[in-house]
Design a protein around this motif. Structure first.
Motif, mmCIF file in Angstrom:
data_model
loop_
_atom_site.group_PDB
_atom_site.id
_atom_site.type_symbol
_atom_site.label_atom_id
_atom_site.label_comp_id
_atom_site.label_asym_id
_atom_site.label_seq_id
_atom_site.Cartn_x
_atom_site.Cartn_y
_atom_site.Cartn_z
ATOM 1 N N GLN A 507 47.357 34.980 40.442
ATOM 2 C CA GLN A 507 46.480 36.135 40.239
ATOM 3 C C GLN A 507 45.181 35.718 39.554
ATOM 4 O O GLN A 507 44.623 36.458 38.751
ATOM 5 C CB GLN A 507 47.188 37.215 39.419
ATOM 6 N N GLU A 510 42.209 38.041 40.290
ATOM 7 C CA GLU A 510 42.431 39.309 39.582
ATOM 8 C C GLU A 510 42.294 39.130 38.072
ATOM 9 O O GLU A 510 41.862 40.053 37.362
ATOM 10 C CB GLU A 510 43.809 39.844 39.936
ATOM 11 N N TYR A 761 50.463 43.895 38.127
ATOM 12 C CA TYR A 761 50.995 42.580 37.778
ATOM 13 C C TYR A 761 51.950 42.093 38.846
ATOM 14 O O TYR A 761 52.922 42.773 39.186
ATOM 15 C CB TYR A 761 51.700 42.672 36.423
ATOM 16 N N ASP A 867 46.542 31.274 44.688
ATOM 17 C CA ASP A 867 45.941 32.573 44.382
ATOM 18 C C ASP A 867 46.076 33.508 45.582
ATOM 19 O O ASP A 867 45.836 33.117 46.728
ATOM 20 C CB ASP A 867 44.467 32.377 44.037
ATOM 21 N N ARG A 868 46.431 34.758 45.295
ATOM 22 C CA ARG A 868 46.718 35.726 46.357
ATOM 23 C C ARG A 868 45.491 36.093 47.179
ATOM 24 O O ARG A 868 45.628 36.537 48.316
ATOM 25 C CB ARG A 868 47.288 37.013 45.739
#
Length: 886
Positions: A507, A510, A761, A867-868
């Motif tokens: 994340q 984010e 989250y 990372d998404r």
């Protein structure tokens, strides 16, 4: 302003300046030995005594404020005789050999001016302290001026040097012991730089025939340095006085790790793969092989079977041409750089939330901040000059400090609040901080009303994230979360600096958005002393990505879909429309057999990418790998087919872009070794071999930069001429514009208002269990840089010979581990053997390792998770266990 006379010359200066400072500014030399403009005046040498009309006695010019209408006498026979007598006393400490060897030392210059000869004993190596491999200490030549004491305390903040005893018995010594290495020295070289005698000198030191100012080739701070050259060799380096970024300071890498340019293992002639390894060929043959291979792949498999990786150590001009080559010559958007694995999450997050993927403020805002928030960064080691500025501002009482980091870093030791969170839990922590700010009414309602959309929706989202809920996940106390929230929201302005501890997670993007949210709701955007300010890891990682070395953007970080028509017009050719692959997708494509050729510029992907074993398996499947580099890297030696020797940043001209959006000159110090060529020159030659000579016809890097200015409107006003004195910060649309220190003062890049991001989250799939009970984080050390391609070929190697496994005393005790013992670190993906270092900065359950020694192969251990949003590898969280070796 004040107006007065010095020796009948009228001078004008700002009120509050000392007479000496005004004189120096006006080019009037008043002798001084203990003075250094980087420090507070101490007045111990009494060399700068002057007469002031209607004032009794003599007064030190360094400590006497200039006053309007005063008349100062700095030079007359009596003062000059007094100074010559004083210099004669100091000269009794000067060794004759060192007087000649170090002519630029301040006392030595004054001795020549006053015709005073040295009277000290010959330097004796047995009395030297060379415990720091870069610095020679000979305290027999010390004159007790205290400059080393002042600069180490006031600029670097280590306070290594101390004065002990009094009167004739007083002397300067390092703390903790007789040797400099035992006193906490970090090899910044500030004491050497300021010392007026040969008591402190660089071990590698010569008499330069020429000094040239350039920009450091290490981290993204962008320090300017003066490099001395003699007979084609770099013989000295010093920090540039008056530089806007580093202000006359440097670190162990920038000052002492340039020896790599003269390393005997530089590759200086093109090489091609043969059955015995590599063999040298001429440039025409090497480029012909590259062109034939690339053309064959394009004809057989299409242009998207080729990938291109640019270097974050190259100049902006180099990188611009690399991406132009990928799009125009190859015909693909498969172009990326190492920003993918570190700060692409930052650029993407800030572009989405603020409209510009770059720092909002400048380094000078550090000293304007009332609160400093350092999240996921260790600037004292990774960005030392900025780290020192933060520490000094905090120690002087200028700001409170909040540090968010799993380890007790150097800044955490002086922090008002240290939130030692569990790695990977930034989103819960940020939401809980926002919860406290909003629930306690500490948000900036005026800023919210004027600049923010969907505040109510965001407030409802974080309402569920109480500090107690986050505390259980983050493993920090709820009260500390509340205290940090209150401090950041109320002690304004608040300056936020973040690093890879935020971005290198699943994340990561984010996590940067979460920091932006906090700055927005507190009004810490668009004002001095505030903002969101990423600490960039490599010298030009900001610039290389910004030049278009990213599959989704063109030069100037302009989206491909929006900017394509303008670039087609500028380059006179249609450009690819398909979505390009980023770095990690190229590796995936190679593993699937779809990527047939890869050009790698100054980037050792085989040694640096996470999940090393899988990466190397993918590289083995690529038919043609072309490497442009200085050394035979692991990527080149194991997987390369053609090696094209490049020059370093010290051997070419161009520009870098630092972390605060400052574009600075890079200047050629020495000529290229052998047949090595600049990246831009190699790219132009390869383009010519592929039929695109007219599109790559440049006479110099300045020609390339002028084209960049034409296609990137925000840099239109930044010419080479305007960059001469410290560079300029974009946006700077025309030559009447002064550049921009602070972004988003009245509007964001996409409009007056922006939306807060409601972040949920999503824990990393990388979890600990009975088999892998510890969490590994990887990062950098002060003395080394990345995989050591440059720093391991310097004296810094002696200070950090290899990577270590840093482990808490509790875990080391439970496992019966001893300092220096070699252990095996094992993850679900591989293993690495490392020496143990027991480190009290780590809590139980956490381990840490650097990645500077390629022989240790720490990335065999790191995970495949990414990372998404942008695919950056999760270097900061891997579940591991430690095994004793039998």
């Amino acid at each position: 302003m004040v107006k007065f006379k010095i020796d009948e010359e009228t001078v004008i200066a700002d009120d509050g300046m000392s007479i000496l400072a005004v004189a120096l500014q006006a080019g009037i030399e008043i002798p001084a030995i203990c003075h250094d403009s980087r420090c507070e005046p101490i007045g111990t040498c009494r060399m700068c005594l002057v007469e002031i009309r209607d004032r009794p006695g003599l007064l030190p010019a360094c400590q006497t404020p200039a006053r309007d209408g005063m008349t100062v006498t700095a030079i007359n026979p009596e003062l000059e005789q007094y100074r010559k007598t004083e210099i004669g006393w100091y000269a009794q400490h000067v060794a004759p050999e060192d007087f000649d060897r170090y002519p630029d030392k301040a006392l030595h210059r004054l001795m020549r001016r006053y015709n005073v000869v040295p009277g000290g004993a010959a330097p004796a190596p047995e009395r030297f302290d060379v415990s720091m491999p870069q610095i020679r200490v000979d305290m027999d030549q010390c004159i007790d001026c205290r400059r080393c004491v002042s600069i180490c305390e006031e600029v670097q903040g280590e306070s290594v040097w101390h004065e002990i005893a009094r009167g004739e018995e007083s002397r300067i010594v390092p703390k903790h012991g007789a040797l400099l290495a035992e006193g906490g020295c970090v090899a910044c070289g500030a004491c050497v730089d300021t010392c007026p005698t040969a008591a402190l000198v660089d071990v590698r030191s010569g008499n330069p025939e020429r000094w040239t100012r350039t920009t450091c080739t290490y981290c993204g701070v962008g320090c300017e340095i003066d490099v001395g050259e003699a007979a084609g060799q770099i013989v000295a380096t010093r920090p540039a006085r008056g530089a806007p970024v580093n202000k006359g300071h440097a670190c162990a890498k920038g000052r002492y790790a340039l020896d790599f340019v003269h390393s005997p293992d530089r590759i200086v002639q093109p090489q091609v793969r043969c059955t015995q390894g590599y063999k040298p060929v001429d440039w025409d043959a090497a480029l012909g092989m590259c062109a034939d291979a690339l053309n064959n792949v394009i004809e057989t498999h299409g242009p998207d079977a080729v990938g291109v990786l640019a270097s974050s150590r190259s100049t902006n001009e180099d990188s611009y041409l690399v991406q132009k080559f990928a799009r125009l010559v190859i015909g693909t958007n498969n172009i990326d750089c190492c920003a993918r694995v570190c700060h692409t999450p930052t650029a993407a997050a800030m572009k989405m939330t603020l409209g510009a993927g770059a720092a909002t403020n400048s380094f000078d805002d550090i000293e304007l901040a009332s609160t400093i928030l350092v999240a996921g960064a260790n600037p004292l080691e990774c960005h030392p000059v900025v780290g020192a500025r933060i520490r000094q501002h905090v120690l002087r009482g200028g700001a409170k400090l909040i540090v968010i980091d799993p380890r007790k870093t150097g800044l955490a030791e002086i922090a008002t609040i240290h939130l030692a969170l569990k790695p990977g839990t930034d989103i819960p922590l940020q939401n809980a901080i926002a919860n406290t700010i909003i629930s306690e009414g500490l948000h900036d309602q005026r800023f919210v009303n004027a600049r923010i959309e969907e505040f109510e929706e965001y407030s409802a989202h974080v309402a569920d994230w109480t500090p107690e809920r986050a505390a259980d996940i983050c493993e920090v106390s709820a009260e500390d979360i509340r205290a940090a929230a209150r401090l950041y929201a109320t002690a304004k302005p608040g300056y936020c600096a973040h690093g890879l501890g935020i971005t290198e997670h699943v994340q990561g993007t984010e996590g940067v958005m979460g920091l932006v949210n906090l700055a927005l709701i507190t009004g810490n955007i668009g004002v001095p002393g505030a903002g969101i300010n990423p600490l960039r890891g490599q010298n030009n990682v900001q610039g290389t990505a910004h030049m278009g070395c990213d599959p989704g953007i063109m030069a100037g970080a302009q989206p491909v879909k929006d900017a394509r028509p303008a670039f087609e017009q500028a380059w006179g050719s249609p450009l690819p429309t398909g979505r390009g692959l980023h770095l990690m997708e190229m590796i995936d494509a190679a593993a699937e057999g779809k990527l047939k050729a890869l050009i790698v510029v100054g980037y050792d992907i085989a040694a640096t990418l996470a999940n090393e074993t899988a990466v190397k398996q993918a590289l083995e499947k690529i038919d043609h790998i072309i490497v442009l580099d200085l050394f035979m890297t692991e990527t080149a030696s194991q997987f390369g087919h053609v090696f094209l020797p490049a020059v370093s940043a010290l051997e070419k001209d161009g520009t870098f872009m630092n972390a605060e959006r400052r574009i600075q000159r890079v200047r050629k110090i020495i000529g290229p070794p052998g047949a090595a060529r600049a990246d831009w020159d190699i790219v132009c030659a390869l383009a010519a071999h592929m039929g695109f000579a007219d599109s790559f016809d440049y006479a110099s890097p300045e020609d390339i930069w002028d084209e960049i200015r034409d296609v990137w409107p925000a840099a239109g006003g930044i010419s080479y001429a305007r960059m001469e004195n410290g560079g300029m910060q974009w946006p700077c649309p025309d030559e009447g514009h002064a550049g921009t220190e602070i972004l988003h003062q009245t509007a964001f890049g996409h409009g007056v208002k922006t939306k807060l991001r409601r972040l949920s989250y999503h824990p990393s799939p990388e979890i600990t269990d009975e088999a892998f009970p510890l969490i590994l984080t990887t990062g950098r050390n002060l003395y080394q840089f990345n995989v050591g391609t440059m720093t391991r070929r310097s004296a810094n190697l002696a200070l950090r010979p290899t990577d270590t496994l840093d482990i808490s005393p509790k875990d080391a005790g439970d496992m019966n581990l001893s300092e220096g013992e070699i252990v095996q670190l094992v993850s679900r993906y591989g293993s690495a053997d490392l020496p143990v270092h027991i480190d009290e900065r780590l809590p139980k359950g956490r381990v840490f390792s650097t990645f500077h020694d390629p022989e240790r192969h720490i990335n065999r251990v790191t995970s495949p998770h990414r990372d998404r949003m942008v695919g950056a590898p999760e270097y900061k969280l891997t579940a591991v266990r430690v095994q004793k070796l039998t």
